[in-house]
Write an enzyme that holds these catalytic residues in place. Structure first.
Site, PDB file in Angstrom:
ATOM      1  N   ARG A  76       0.821  -1.209   0.000  1.00 25.35           N
ATOM      2  CA  ARG A  76       0.000   0.000   0.000  1.00 25.35           C
ATOM      3  C   ARG A  76       0.855   1.260   0.000  1.00 25.35           C
ATOM      4  NH1 ARG A  76      -2.499   2.331   4.383  1.00 25.35           N
ATOM      5  NH2 ARG A  76      -2.262   0.424   5.620  1.00 25.35           N
ATOM      6  N   ASP A 195      -6.836  17.934 -16.992  1.00 27.80           N
ATOM      7  CA  ASP A 195      -7.074  16.547 -17.380  1.00 27.80           C
ATOM      8  C   ASP A 195      -6.582  16.387 -18.817  1.00 27.80           C
ATOM      9  OD1 ASP A 195      -8.199  14.121 -18.321  1.00 27.80           O
ATOM     10  OD2 ASP A 195      -9.766  14.221 -16.794  1.00 27.80           O
ATOM     11  N   LYS A 220      -7.491   4.790 -20.320  1.00 26.24           N
ATOM     12  CA  LYS A 220      -7.781   5.124 -21.707  1.00 26.24           C
ATOM     13  C   LYS A 220      -6.548   4.947 -22.595  1.00 26.24           C
ATOM     14  CE  LYS A 220     -11.830   6.310 -20.024  1.00 26.24           C
ATOM     15  NZ  LYS A 220     -11.656   6.479 -18.587  1.00 26.24           N
TER      16      LYS A 220
END
Length: 399
Positions: A76, A195, A220
């Site tokens: 983590r 973005d 993407k």
């Protein structure tokens, strides 16, 4: 061979620094010296150590978001495979660092939480944005407030407690373009989060235009094959420390296999984006003359540039139909009728029903997302084959 989680790998002092070359080698420059060709995949969830005092000392550092030498202690906190992807993406975006997350929304969540934690909960956002991003920002669930503003009015909307200015360019799904340099200069010193999912560093590097944070839904184009979920923020090392700390505490970590696939995806990113963009420019031009299409949204199309010059507009094309857009979705046979984007196959979706359905209908309409708008992510198929499928589907929609 044990790999260490330390400062991100940096490229060697080599004479060739073209993006296509760095996309292949970034995050991998040390492999030959390690006697490896493919980047290693480390699936460990924990890292043994007989030096528990040393582990405690490392935890004191790693818990603050700092990077340090030695094994990660626990997955983590960090992972060597993911670190390779982060260093590669940071290099391609021209940033000091990058921090990867389990999804693009997890990455955005961390940025919003960082602003709230710094006592700057107010956000200025330029619409349109991805539907879930818009909803998260507007919901206030993370303790933030938002003012939506046009790009030229963003600076006027700033307050003493403004922690972020958020923008997508090209925007999802209308492909509106924003002058990022002008926005960053007008809003300074408030950090701009851009973005860059649609453009990727192949077509645009927001950090060179003044954005402090560059966000990607890595699902993407960075992954590029529709088989990996992830998000990443490229930024300066100071901001990266805060994001790493939040990732450690919230657990929104990128899985090592996802990091491996994303690093691999970067190696073909320039080829994929440029090829898909060239086809998208051709299709946008042809769609503009189709009787079943009322309007086409594609960067450069309204300036009547040749298709060869328009290819820098990217691989996304949005268009409004004169007939039933749902009939177009139902009639395509080669094109994949699915949400998402950036895959090797061409995807077609209806934003008002899927990607932006979560937004209020009035907000969608006010930001140019009509009920007849379709968004197409162009893949790597032959342009003529794609056109034949689109043509027949469009005619089917008008009977």
């Amino acid at each position: 061979m044990t790999q260490r989680l330390s400062a991100p790998l940096t490229h060697r002092d080599v004479p060739t620094a073209a993006l296509a070359t760095r996309a292949v080698h970034a995050g991998r420059d040390d492999l030959a010296d390690l006697g490896l060709h493919a980047a290693p995949l480390d699936l460990s969830t924990t890292y043994p150590s007989r030096d528990s005092r040393g582990e405690a000392a490392r935890l004191d550092v790693l818990g603050t978001g700092e990077l340090c030498s030695g094994p990660p202690v626990y997955a983590r906190i960090g992972n060597p495979t993911v670190a390779r992807f982060e260093s590669a993406l940071a290099e391609l975006e021209g940033c000091e660092a990058a921090v990867a997350f389990a999804s693009g929304m997890a990455a955005l969540t961390a940025c919003l939480l960082a602003a709230v934690n710094a006592g700057k909960p107010h956000v200025v956002a330029v619409r349109p944005l991805y539907g879930s991003s818009d909803h998260l920002i507007a919901s206030g669930l993370l303790g933030n407030e938002v003012t939506f503003a046009e790009p030229e009015k963003a600076a006027v909307a700033l307050r003493p407690d403004t922690g972020l200015v958020i923008v997508e360019s090209p925007a999802n799904p209308t492909l509106n373009e924003v002058d990022l340099r002008a926005l960053a200069e007008a809003c300074a010193p408030v950090p701009v989060l851009a973005d860059n999912t649609f453009a990727t560093p192949v077509l645009q590097r927001p950090a060179t235009l003044g954005a402090r944070l560059v966000l990607h839904s890595a699902t993407k184009f960075l992954g590029g094959h529709g088989d990996v979920l992830g998000g990443v923020v490229a930024c300066d090392e100071e901001y990266a420390r805060t994001l790493r700390q939040l990732r450690f505490l919230t657990g929104a970590v990128l899985h090592p296999l996802a990091g491996y696939l994303l690093l691999r995806g970067l190696s073909t990113l320039p080829l994929r984006v440029r090829a898909a963009s060239a086809t998208a420019a051709q299709l946008a031009n042809r769609l503009a003359g189709h009787p079943a299409v009322a309007r086409v949204h594609y960067p450069g199309l309204d300036r009547q540039r040749p298709a060869a010059q328009m290819a820098s507009g990217g691989a996304l094309v949005s268009f409004e139909t004169t007939g039933d857009p749902h009939a177009v979705i139902g009639a395509v046979r080669l094109i994949t009728p699915a949400v998402s984007l950036g895959s090797v196959d061409t995807l077609l979706q209806h934003p008002a029903s899927i990607s932006h359905h979560i937004m209020d209908a009035q907000d969608r309409a006010a930001t140019g997302i009509s009920d007849r708008l379709l968004r197409m992510s162009v893949g790597l198929e032959d342009a003529e084959d794609l056109w034949n499928d689109l043509d027949q589907a469009l005619y089917a929609s008008i009977g």
